[in-house]
Design an enzyme around this catalytic site. Structure first.
Site, mmCIF file in Angstrom:
data_model
loop_
_atom_site.group_PDB
_atom_site.id
_atom_site.type_symbol
_atom_site.label_atom_id
_atom_site.label_comp_id
_atom_site.label_asym_id
_atom_site.label_seq_id
_atom_site.Cartn_x
_atom_site.Cartn_y
_atom_site.Cartn_z
ATOM 1 C CD GLU A 19 21.518 33.368 17.153
ATOM 2 O OE1 GLU A 19 20.290 33.369 16.974
ATOM 3 O OE2 GLU A 19 22.158 32.326 17.415
ATOM 4 C CD GLU A 78 23.245 31.497 21.522
ATOM 5 O OE1 GLU A 78 22.503 30.657 20.977
ATOM 6 O OE2 GLU A 78 22.924 32.688 21.679
HETATM 7 O O1 AHR Z 1 20.054 29.182 22.839
HETATM 8 C C1 AHR Z 1 18.772 29.316 22.292
HETATM 9 C C2 AHR Z 1 18.692 30.412 21.244
HETATM 10 O O2 AHR Z 1 19.411 30.008 20.105
HETATM 11 C C3 AHR Z 1 19.299 31.743 21.606
HETATM 12 O O3 AHR Z 1 18.428 32.579 22.289
HETATM 13 C C4 AHR Z 1 19.621 32.327 20.263
HETATM 14 O O4 AHR Z 1 20.689 33.234 20.330
HETATM 15 C C5 AHR Z 1 19.887 31.125 19.397
HETATM 16 O O5 AHR Z 1 19.240 31.216 18.185
#
Ligand code: AHR
Length: 502
Positions: free
Chosen positions: A173, A292
């Site tokens: 990110e 994610e």
């Molecule tokens: O999964 C929780 C968090 O969400 C992670 O660390 C991050 O990559 C995202 O913003």
């Protein structure tokens, strides 16, 4: 009662399924590692300190690949802190989650855990506080057979054979202002290009994912992907996507309509990747890694994200999932399958406790959250190829999506086993759905091998330690097969799976 139909023909497939779409994510965050997969002293822990009850549930969940060690944690992490004698490892402030990291668990413990769980590891390199040098050194430590300082260090740590980690994320990110060492697209794109180059020189067999946007609503979305890929198109195989579904207005129809937004997001990113390819007249196709994704909206307060006093493994974002969250996760998995030609990797985030399908009590029980079930069943039967399914039926209008079909579905054919599996979600909250599925070319004489539904009349109900099976799959009655046509009635607000075989 509403009616809907699906038509598939075995001559028309979307793509083979890359089993890495059934991945998950373990971050050094909250109780995902400590108190989740790793808890020495727990009654079920093995000699490594891996929780046996969690391991059993992980095997049942069936993930194929597991991303590690973060997340936001990655951007401040020194991998060297987590290898070698445990007693000599430093305690550090984790500035991503305002916790104390003991480093009792690190790269080699994670590899041991992956081998025991039967999953492939996916690693990330720190592009927040570090960069090219750390990236090449880390790949050398993990993947080089021996005869150099770093590969011999791994051997001295007890790992004679290389870990052979194939999938690497170039940071996490990096477009996010919350990220330690966040970057502009130009800064990141250049760094990704240079780091990927040397990582490939160390091990040409690895696959690399560049960071895409943290979510589709980021102000830089689309221009970020374009600019980053303009720099590193030739060096990477994947671009990552992240998305967390929310239900801010507690409006179930709107919420379930967001499943369509995932499809739009995927198609947007595919278009950008192919635009960069077109600019270069390149036949190369960048694949998508949704590394994610999940539902996350209840445990979002300041205190869910950080606890005062730099605690070790505090309770962070321990989202408790309800029945409608399971419908959403089941529907999102259908979208992933229906985009199997470009989505080749995806990780439900995270695995345990921290927005996880598995929940534990430190020192106590472990249980399946509601979202565990659609994931486990889709992963179990998501083998083979996805057939192109033409759907017809009524739709509703949501605020964010003008036309939301009540039916979301996908059909998977596994030639090896002869199975054809139908996954179908009825998003109508009050009406049952009469569904017919024509399986042209898939032959008469099929039988129902297994048919399950996930449904609860109370969409807000969750599984708890005391009542862990409140929302669980039940037999789906009344599935009929006549010739190549499958007919069934689906309950309102239900996720369903019909496995047919010969
Ligand atoms: O999964 C929780 C968090 O969400 C992670 O660390 C991050 O990559 C995202 O913003």
């Amino acid at each position: 009662m509403i009616s809907a139909s699906l038509i598939v023909d075995r001559n028309f497939a979307i793509a083979d399924i890359d089993r890495r779409i059934f991945g998950t994510f373990v971050e050094h965050m909250g109780r995902c590692v400590y108190g989740g997969i790793f808890e020495p002293g727990h009654p079920t822990a093995d000699a490594h300190g891996f929780r046996g009850d969690v391991m059993e549930l992980v095997r049942e969940l069936g993930p194929t690949i597991v991303r590690y060690p973060g997340g936001n944690f990655l951007s401040g992490y020194n991998w060297e802190d987590g290898v070698g004698p445990v007693d000599e490892r430093p305690r550090r402030l984790d500035l991503a989650w305002f916790s104390t990291e003991t480093n009792r668990f690190g790269t080699n413990e994670f590899i041991d855990w992956c081998r025991a769980a039967g999953v492939e590891p996916m690693f990330g390199v720190n592009f927040g506080t570090r960069g090219i040098d750390e990236a090449r050194r880390f790949v050398e430590y993990c993947n080089h057979p021996g005869g150099t300082q770093l590969s011999d260090l791994r051997r001295a740590h007890g790992y004679e054979q290389p870990h052979d980690i194939k999938f690497w994320c170039l940071g996490n990110e990096m477009d996010g202002p919350w990220q330690i060492g966040g970057k502009t697209a130009q800064e990141y794109g250049r760094l990704a290009h240079e780091a990927a180059k040397v990582m490939h020189w160390v091990d040409p067999s690895i696959e690399l994912a560049a960071c895409g946007s943290s979510h589709r609503d980021m102000p830089t979305f689309a221009s970020w992907e374009y600019e980053v890929l303009d720099h590193c198109f030739d060096d990477v195989d994947f671009i990552s996507l992240h998305t967390y579904f929310t239900n801010p207005h507690d409006a179930t129809e709107e919420y379930l309509g967001n499943i369509e937004m995932l499809d739009t997001y995927i198609k947007d990113v595919v278009a950008i990747c192919d635009a960069v390819a077109a600019k270069r007249r390149s036949p190369k196709r960048i694949m998508l890694s949704l590394d994610e994704w999940n539902v996350w909206y209840k445990a979002r307060s300041h205190l869910d994200l950080r606890k005062p006093g730099w605690p070790q493994a505090p309770k962070l974002i321990e989202e408790v999932y309800n029945a409608e969250d399971a419908l959403l996760v089941g529907g999102a998995l259908m979208v992933l399958l229906n985009n199997a030609d470009r989505v080749k990797c995806a990780c439900i985030a995270q695995l345990v406790n921290v927005i996880g399908p598995i929940m534990t009590e430190t020192g106590g029980a472990a249980w399946r959250q509601t979202i565990f079930h659609p994931f486990a069943l889709t992963a179990r039967y998501g083998h083979g190829r996805v057939l192109r399914a033409i759907a017809d039926g009524p739709a509703y209008t949501a605020k964010t999506v003008p036309e939301v079909p009540y039916l979301t579905a996908t059909v998977v054919e596994d030639e090896a086993s002869g199975r054809v599996t139908i996954f179908a979600l009825n998003r109508h909250l009050t009406e049952p759905m009469e569904l017919t599925v024509d399986l042209f070319g898939l032959g008469d004489g099929r039988r129902v091998e297994e048919a399950l539904e996930l449904h609860h009349p109370n969409l807000k109900v969750a599984n708890t330690k005391e009542a862990p099976h409140t929302v669980s799959p039940k037999p789906l009655a009344g599935v009929a097969i006549a010739g190549e046509r499958v007919s069934v009635q689906l309950k309102p607000a239900s996720w369903n799976m019909i496995v047919t075989s010969r």
